[in-house]
Every structure is written in structure tokens, then in C-alpha cells.
Design a protein around this motif. Structure first.
Motif, mmCIF file in Angstrom:
data_model
loop_
_atom_site.group_PDB
_atom_site.id
_atom_site.type_symbol
_atom_site.label_atom_id
_atom_site.label_comp_id
_atom_site.label_asym_id
_atom_site.label_seq_id
_atom_site.Cartn_x
_atom_site.Cartn_y
_atom_site.Cartn_z
ATOM 1 N N SER A 180 61.144 44.736 -6.099
ATOM 2 C CA SER A 180 60.563 44.907 -4.764
ATOM 3 C C SER A 180 61.375 44.161 -3.706
ATOM 4 O O SER A 180 61.546 44.653 -2.589
ATOM 5 N N PHE A 181 61.896 42.983 -4.056
ATOM 6 C CA PHE A 181 62.716 42.231 -3.108
ATOM 7 C C PHE A 181 64.086 42.884 -2.928
ATOM 8 O O PHE A 181 64.625 42.938 -1.828
ATOM 9 N N SER A 184 64.001 46.052 -0.642
ATOM 10 C CA SER A 184 63.751 45.837 0.790
ATOM 11 C C SER A 184 64.714 44.855 1.435
ATOM 12 O O SER A 184 64.618 44.588 2.632
ATOM 13 N N MET A 185 65.671 44.322 0.649
ATOM 14 C CA MET A 185 66.547 43.289 1.207
ATOM 15 C C MET A 185 67.459 43.825 2.303
ATOM 16 O O MET A 185 67.931 43.067 3.143
ATOM 17 N N ARG A 188 64.704 43.908 5.466
ATOM 18 C CA ARG A 188 63.971 42.726 5.922
ATOM 19 C C ARG A 188 64.790 41.465 5.665
ATOM 20 O O ARG A 188 65.195 41.195 4.537
ATOM 21 N N GLU A 190 63.729 38.486 5.751
ATOM 22 C CA GLU A 190 62.967 37.546 4.933
ATOM 23 C C GLU A 190 63.195 37.816 3.447
ATOM 24 O O GLU A 190 63.359 36.880 2.653
ATOM 25 N N ASP A 191 63.195 39.093 3.059
ATOM 26 C CA ASP A 191 63.429 39.412 1.648
ATOM 27 C C ASP A 191 64.871 39.107 1.250
ATOM 28 O O ASP A 191 65.140 38.732 0.102
ATOM 29 N N ILE A 194 64.874 35.584 0.414
ATOM 30 C CA ILE A 194 64.238 35.312 -0.877
ATOM 31 C C ILE A 194 65.217 35.590 -2.011
ATOM 32 O O ILE A 194 65.360 34.798 -2.950
#
Length: 535
Positions: A180-181, A184-185, A188, A190-191, A194
Motif C-alpha cells: 500500500s505504501f 502510493s509513494m 503522496r 508522506e508515503d 514512510i
């Protein structure tokens, strides 16, 4: 009763090996080299048609058949993979209930070795949620798997609540970044941070980081920039049956390598680097401080946010005298000179220039610094002190001027050449002696007036001197403006740097007498030999 019938079908399918392994490739991101496969369960011929794992794994766990299912899948997968190169590995998922089985390691060894496979080529993937029940028993089972030679991976990292405790307490080898990260990296920030943090954590703990769910090339490029080395996902192949996996293994040597990450992707990833742990930050600090160039970053108010020791030395002030203060406050006189250039950088215009400050010559470069959406957030400054180089160039010019002036008062014609043999200057006496313009001698022009019989020997000797730095001493004939041939004695010696490299050639040309017979001139193009700055 329907439930019992469903379990009966499942038990029969496991017994008959109707639930089969599918293989999803795991690759090295930088070159797509195949490292192995994750083994996934598929039930292609059930009474209800093709069933994915979501439809029957829970049934296997509820009915107590999960261990039998795992053993069946591993036996089939290991038999297939036993013919593959020994470098390829298999990854298999464990369920929560299996981590309560203290005999798990012994049972898996029996299956794996019975299929002719090696335990050290097996990786067991464990989700964080699987460790939340009987923690003590789970830890014992995990350690027994490790003792059996199996590598351990913590799956879907970052989606649970106790990951750091598990990493500290259990002997994991691999950290898998949740899909999921990864997906979407690219969208986003933020991802992206992460993922950068997870990869950095893996590096700091000495773990291999594997990114799941890689579906687009840009995701792969970002992961490479962040330091992630291994990935899996549809970009590299979906889960396939055994026959297709074997074809993929056999075709591995002919696989094409991908291109390097694009500059745009690399620049985008930079915005996530502040999320990496102390080890990466320490590396960046070492590069920053070790640079032989003065470096600093100015915010939009032209305040020093950071700078290295080299720039502080150039400014003759300590680092702490800069931080948080504006350029105008730190260097008021210099600011008045460079103000318009700093303003231009804040407007997005890069500029490079030379400035004299307190008797020193400095080369400065101002680059606008932009965030991920392209807005200018400050100015990146690089400054190098070129005072010594300027002084050396000035001294060299002075020596050349004095040399030409002194040689002009003798019977010899003075000349100079660059390290590659191109004539830079010749005394005006040359024109008086030969009737030829000075500009025709410069560069390789002197070759045009050489006697064709002398040219090969002269070029050979000059080439030898240029290559070795040894003195030149040759005689040759020059055709004068009136058509006569003038014998010249040419000598040259090299001036060398402290490192032994030639920086200039200083020479003289002395008249030896005339030979009154004409001969057509030969160009350097006819000889197939000419000196250039690339010689």
C-alpha cells in the motif's frame, strides 16, 4: 452440514494436491536479476471455479488444515525448484496458528529435505499480526525456524502496532515494505517518507528490504534512489504456475537490464531523505563537510540555514557566526556586490561569477533550490577560492612576457606552446626573419611552411617530447615569403608543475642559413598528423 461439506472439499483438495503453488518473481531492483519467488496458493479446479487464497486460506485456518496445506504447497514448490540454480530462493507465508506449533521447524524440515531442497533456500514470511497472540510461544517457534537454517521475513511492515519490538526481539533477516505504501509513494510525499524510513531502518539493522506491490517503473526508480535493493510486483511478473516459472528461470540470462532512474525521479526522492535515520544523515554530513568547496544553503530571507567549515574559512568567520543570520548582516560589503545575483536566484535564475574579496579571487555559483512542486525555497551556494590559481596564471604570463622580451634582444626567435604542442606566441622577429605573418605560425600553422622532407621527422620528435616531457632539439627548413628555404635550429624545454605535469613549452628558433630552391608546401592534412588539444 454445508460447512462440513466445504471443509471436506478442502481436505480432499489438499490430499490430492489440487491446491497448487503459483510463483511470483522476486528481483534485484537495479538490474532485474531474478532472486527467487514467493510461493502463493491457488485452487484452480474447485467445484466453484478458480479460487484465490482469500476464499480458502481462512477455511484452512478455521478447520485446522493450514499446516497440511502449507506442507503440501511447500512439497510441490520445492520439487519444482530443486532443478533450478542454487541461488534462487522460495518464500512461503506462515499463518498465526502455525506459530503456536512448537514442532513446526521439524515438520518443515521433513517436507523440504524430502523434496530434495535445502532449508537455507527457504524464507518464511510472518505478518506482524501473527505475533500478537501467545508472544512467548511465537518467539520460540520463530527462533527454532531460524536455528533450522530458514531465513525470516516480517511481512507488511508498518501496518501493525508492534513492529519495532519484534525487530528488536526476533532474528529477522528481511523487512518487507507493505504494498500500500509502495503503490502510493509516487502520489503522496508522506508515503514516500514512510518508505524511505523503512528502507533506512532496514539498512541500520542490517536487514534486506523488499518492496511489495511494484507495478510501475517510476516506483522501481524511486525505490532504487531510496536504497531499496529487492522488489516484487506486477512490473516484474504476476504469480504464475510452475511451468511458466521454470520458463522464466531458463530465460533469465537473456533478460534486458533497465535504465538508471531518471533525473526527475531522483530529484523527487530527495525530498524524502530527511526521513532516513541517523546513519544516512551522517553520510550526507560527511560529504557536506568533506567537500573542498565552500557550501551553504540560504532560505528565502537569505539567512544561513547551514554551511560547511570550508565556507566559514573562506569568509574568515566561525560557522556559528553565520547560522540564522542574513548575508547582509554577516558580509555587509560583499552583500552589496552580490545582492542582485541572490535576488535572481530567488526568482529561479542560476548564476555563476567571479568576485574579489579582501584580495582573494573567488568563483561562486548560486542555484535556486526548489521543493517537490517546483517552488523556490532558498538558494544553494557553492564557492571555491581560486586565488592561488590566479596568482600562478599571472606569474606564468609575467615569465612568458619577460622570456619573449629577453629572447627578442638576441639572435634567436623565442616562442611558447601549450602542453599539447599548440603554439601560443612567437616573437615579432620571426616575421622579420622569414617574411611570414606571426598569426600563420600559431597553433599548428607552423607545419604548413615546413619542407616536406623534414616534416615527418620533426613531427615525430615533437610528439615524443610532448608525450615524455623531454627537451626538443631539431633542425628543419622553413619556406620564407620569397620562396627560399631557411634552415632553422629549434630547441624547446618544458616547464612543469609540482606534480610533474607540463604546463608550458618555452622554445627558440635560430637561423642557420638559406637554401635558395623552391619546393611546394605540404599541409598537415597531407601528412595525416596534426597536434590538437586532445593529443
Amino acid at each position: 452440514m454445508p460447512m462440513l461439506s466445504k471443509y471436506r472439499d478442502l481436505r480432499r483438495a489438499i490430499r490430492d494436491d489440487a491446491i497448487v503453488p503459483y510463483f511470483q518473481p522476486v528481483v534485484e531492483l537495479s538490474n532485474r536479476r531474478l532472486l527467487g519467488f514467493e510461493v502463493l496458493a491457488r485452487w484452480p479446479e474447485s467445484k466453484r471455479g478458480f479460487l484465490g487464497p482469500a476464499d480458502f486460506i481462512r477455511q484452512a485456518e478455521e478447520s485446522g488444515l493450514i499446516q497440511s496445506l502449507t506442507e503440501s504447497l511447500m512439497c510441490q514448490a520445492c520439487k519444482v525448484a530443486s532443478t533450478w540454480p542454487g541461488s534462487l530462493r522460495l518464500s512461503v507465508n506462515l499463518s498465526t496458528s502455525q506459530l503456536r506449533n512448537r514442532l513446526l521447524a521439524r515438520q518443515l524440515r521433513s517436507v523440504v529435505e524430502g523434496a530434495g531442497f535445502s532449508m537455507d533456500r527457504i524464507t518464511m514470511e510472518i505478518t506482524e499480526s501473527a505475533l500478537l497472540g501467545d508472544v512467548g510461544t511465537a518467539r520460540d517457534v520463530v527462533r527454532s525456524l531460524k536455528d533450522a537454517g530458514i531465513r525470516l521475513a516480517i511481512d507488511d511492515f508498518g501496518t501493525g502496532y508492534s513492529s519495532l519490538n519484534h525487530l528488536r526481539a526476533l532474528p529477522f533477516d528481511i523487512l518487507k515494505v507493505d504494498a500500500s505504501f509502495v503503490r502510493s509513494m509516487t502520489l503522496r510525499r508522506e508515503d514516500r517518507k514512510i518508505v524511505a524510513a523503512v528502507v533506512g531502518l532496514g539498512h541500520s539493522l542490517g536487514l534486506t528490504t523488499v518492496a511489495e506491490g511494484v507495478e510501475e517503473q517510476v516506483q522501481s526508480e524511486m525505490l532504487i534512489c531510496l536504497g531499496c535493493h529487492v522488489g516484487q510486483g506486477w512490473l516484474y511478473g504476476k504469480a504464475v504456475p510452475a511451468a511458466e516459472a521454470t520458463e522464466m528461470v531458463n530465460a533469465e540470462p537473456s533478460r534486458e537490464l533497465p535504465s538508471y532512474p531518471s533525473q526527475d525521479v531522483a530529484l523527487t526522492v530527495v525530498s524524502a531523505l530527511e526521513a532516513l535515520p541517523g546513519e544516512r544523515l551522517a553520510q550526507l554530513r560527511a560529504i557536506y563537510e568533506g567537500a573542498p568547496v565552500g557550501i551553504c544553503f540560504l532560505d528565502r530571507q537569505l539567512r544561513y540555514v547551514s554551511l560547511n567549515q570550508r565556507l566559514a574559512e573562506i569568509n574568515n568567520l566561525p560557522v556559528e557566526a553565520h547560522l540564522g543570520r542574513t548575508v547582509a548582516a554577516v558580509l555587509p560589503r560583499v552583500y552589496e556586490v552580490i545582492r542582485f545575483r541572490l535576488d535572481a536566484a530567488l526568482k529561479g535564475e542560476a548564476t555563476a561569477f567571479e568576485i574579489t574579496m579582501e584580495g582573494r579571487s573567488l568563483l561562486a555559483n548560486y542555484q535556486p533550490a526548489r521543493d517537490e512542486v517546483g517552488e523556490v525555497v532558498g538558494v544553494s551556494v557553492a564557492v571555491i577560492d581560486v586565488t592561488r590559481r590566479k596568482q600562478a596564471e599571472h606569474a606564468l604570463r609575467e615569465v612568458e612576457t619577460q622570456y619573449l622580451r629577453a629572447a627578442g634582444n638576441s639572435s634567436q626567435v623565442a616562442w611558447t606552446a601549450d602542453p599539447n604542442g599548440l603554439i601560443l606566441d612567437v616573437h615579432p622577429q620571426w616575421s622579420l626573419l622569414t617574411g611570414l605573418p606571426q598569426e600563420e605560425v600559431l597553433g599548428n600553422g607552423w607545419q604548413q611552411s615546413l619542407h616536406p622532407d623534414d616534416l615527418p621527422h620533426v613531427l615525430s620528435e615533437w610528439s615524443r617530447s610532448i608525450m615524455t616531457g623531454s627537451p626538443l632539439d631539431v633542425e628543419y627548413r622553413i619556406r620564407c615569403a620569397d620562396g627560399d628555404w631557411l634552415w632553422m635550429h629549434i630547441r624547446a624545454a618544458a616547464r612543469k608543475s609540482e606534480q610533474g605535469q607540463v604546463v608550458r613549452w618555452y622554445g627558440t628558433a635560430e637561423e642557420m642559413g638559406r637554401e635558395a630552391r623552391g619546393h611546394p608546401p605540404v599541409s598537415s592534412a597531407q601528412t595525416g598528423f596534426a597536434f590538437s588539444e586532445q593529443s
